[in-house]
Write a protein that holds these residues in place. Structure first.
Motif, PDB file in Angstrom:
ATOM      1  N   UNK A 101      38.232  47.581  28.559  1.00 44.47           N
ATOM      2  CA  UNK A 101      39.298  48.586  28.664  1.00 44.47           C
ATOM      3  C   UNK A 101      39.475  49.106  30.096  1.00 44.47           C
ATOM      4  N   UNK A 102      38.801  48.462  31.055  1.00 42.45           N
ATOM      5  CA  UNK A 102      39.032  48.804  32.462  1.00 42.45           C
ATOM      6  C   UNK A 102      40.427  48.323  32.879  1.00 42.45           C
ATOM      7  N   UNK A 103      41.073  49.000  33.839  1.00 44.75           N
ATOM      8  CA  UNK A 103      42.363  48.528  34.356  1.00 44.75           C
ATOM      9  C   UNK A 103      42.217  47.147  35.007  1.00 44.75           C
ATOM     10  N   UNK A 104      43.267  46.352  34.949  1.00 45.33           N
ATOM     11  CA  UNK A 104      43.223  45.008  35.528  1.00 45.33           C
ATOM     12  C   UNK A 104      42.942  45.064  37.032  1.00 45.33           C
ATOM     13  N   UNK A 105      43.424  46.113  37.698  1.00 40.38           N
ATOM     14  CA  UNK A 105      43.174  46.242  39.143  1.00 40.38           C
ATOM     15  C   UNK A 105      41.679  46.360  39.437  1.00 40.38           C
ATOM     16  N   UNK A 106      40.951  47.012  38.523  1.00 38.57           N
ATOM     17  CA  UNK A 106      39.505  47.160  38.700  1.00 38.57           C
ATOM     18  C   UNK A 106      38.810  45.804  38.555  1.00 38.57           C
ATOM     19  N   UNK A 156      40.111  31.249  49.351  1.00 35.14           N
ATOM     20  CA  UNK A 156      40.532  31.277  47.949  1.00 35.14           C
ATOM     21  C   UNK A 156      39.300  31.393  47.034  1.00 35.14           C
ATOM     22  N   UNK A 157      39.308  32.372  46.150  1.00 34.03           N
ATOM     23  CA  UNK A 157      38.211  32.572  45.200  1.00 34.03           C
ATOM     24  C   UNK A 157      38.504  31.766  43.938  1.00 34.03           C
ATOM     25  N   UNK A 158      37.670  30.784  43.665  1.00 35.15           N
ATOM     26  CA  UNK A 158      37.858  29.901  42.514  1.00 35.15           C
ATOM     27  C   UNK A 158      37.148  30.496  41.298  1.00 35.15           C
ATOM     28  N   UNK A 159      37.912  30.798  40.259  1.00 41.87           N
ATOM     29  CA  UNK A 159      37.396  31.539  39.106  1.00 41.87           C
ATOM     30  C   UNK A 159      37.420  30.689  37.837  1.00 41.87           C
ATOM     31  N   UNK A 160      36.320  30.728  37.095  1.00 42.64           N
ATOM     32  CA  UNK A 160      36.279  30.207  35.728  1.00 42.64           C
ATOM     33  C   UNK A 160      36.371  31.397  34.791  1.00 42.64           C
ATOM     34  N   UNK A 161      37.274  31.322  33.811  1.00 46.04           N
ATOM     35  CA  UNK A 161      37.438  32.382  32.840  1.00 46.04           C
ATOM     36  C   UNK A 161      37.035  31.872  31.458  1.00 46.04           C
ATOM     37  N   UNK A 162      35.990  32.458  30.879  1.00 47.33           N
ATOM     38  CA  UNK A 162      35.504  32.049  29.553  1.00 47.33           C
ATOM     39  C   UNK A 162      35.650  33.227  28.594  1.00 47.33           C
ATOM     40  N   UNK A 221      47.523  37.004  42.222  1.00 48.04           N
ATOM     41  CA  UNK A 221      46.733  37.373  43.402  1.00 48.04           C
ATOM     42  C   UNK A 221      46.669  36.191  44.373  1.00 48.04           C
ATOM     43  N   UNK A 222      47.039  36.403  45.622  1.00 49.57           N
ATOM     44  CA  UNK A 222      47.112  35.285  46.577  1.00 49.57           C
ATOM     45  C   UNK A 222      45.760  34.672  46.931  1.00 49.57           C
TER      46      UNK A 222
END
Length: 201
Positions: free
Chosen positions: A105-110, A1-7, A24-25
């Motif tokens: 403006x990159x796609x979320x998949x990117x 599991x990739x633990x992400x901080x979003x700021x 995303x699993x």
């Protein structure tokens, strides 16, 4: 599991990214913050795997955070996600050891794929920015001129800058004069704007 901080200081965008990443699993957003200082406090205590940072945030910018993470030798991977395609910002990010630099403006998949690539040791830059890496514009300003223009950008007067930097008003005027000449503009405000736009402040 990739633990992400979003700021990210824009609440709607932050919420949308958190929601999309939650599908995303193998990715878990362990914190979402709107403030650079709060992000730094969380990073030190929780050591997320990947920090996804906006550049312009209250208190500490994404580039400030990247520099702090590098200086503290923390194991977190750092990604900058920004609207700014400025060469100066990109160069600062590279100097800070940032692992990913993406435009908003990159796609979320990117973005999702970049998080995975960064986690596995790859460096990723938005396609539109790749050429910018080879167009580095040399910053003509010295450290003092940068410090003075930063305070001009913040709205301080010559007198206030003089007191803050413990320099005479004449010295401040000299730094402003040389900055204006180097940047080929007509005023201190224009000099501060140009330097800011190029990512030098």
């Amino acid at each position: 599991m990739i633990r992400v901080l979003l700021a990210e200081d824009q609440q709607m965008l932050r919420g949308a990214l958190t929601s999309l990443l939650s599908f995303e699993p193998d990715i878990k957003v362990i914190a979402e913050v709107s403030d650079g200082q709060k992000a730094w406090e969380f990073i030190q205590h929780e050591l997320p795997d990947v920090c996804v940072l906006d550049i312009e945030m209250p208190n500490l910018s994404g580039l400030d955070l990247a520099e702090k993470i590098k200086q503290a030798n923390l194991p977190c991977k750092v990604m900058i996600v920004t609207t700014f395609a400025r060469p100066g910002y990109l160069q600062k990010a590279m100097d800070c050891g940032v692992h990913g630099y993406l435009l908003k403006d990159e796609p979320i998949d990117f973005l999702i794929e970049t998080i995975r690539k960064v986690m596995h040791g790859e460096n990723v830059v938005s396609r539109d920015l790749a050429a910018t890496l080879f167009m580095k514009e040399q910053n003509p300003l010295n450290e003092r001129e940068i410090a003075v223009l930063q305070l001009v950008k913040e709205g301080l007067t010559t007198n206030e800058i003089s007191k803050k930097l413990f320099l005479t008003k004449g010295t401040i005027r000299n730094y402003l004069s040389t900055s204006i000449q180097k940047l080929r503009v007509e005023s201190r405000q224009q000099a501060a704007q140009v330097a800011s736009d190029k990512g030098w402040l």
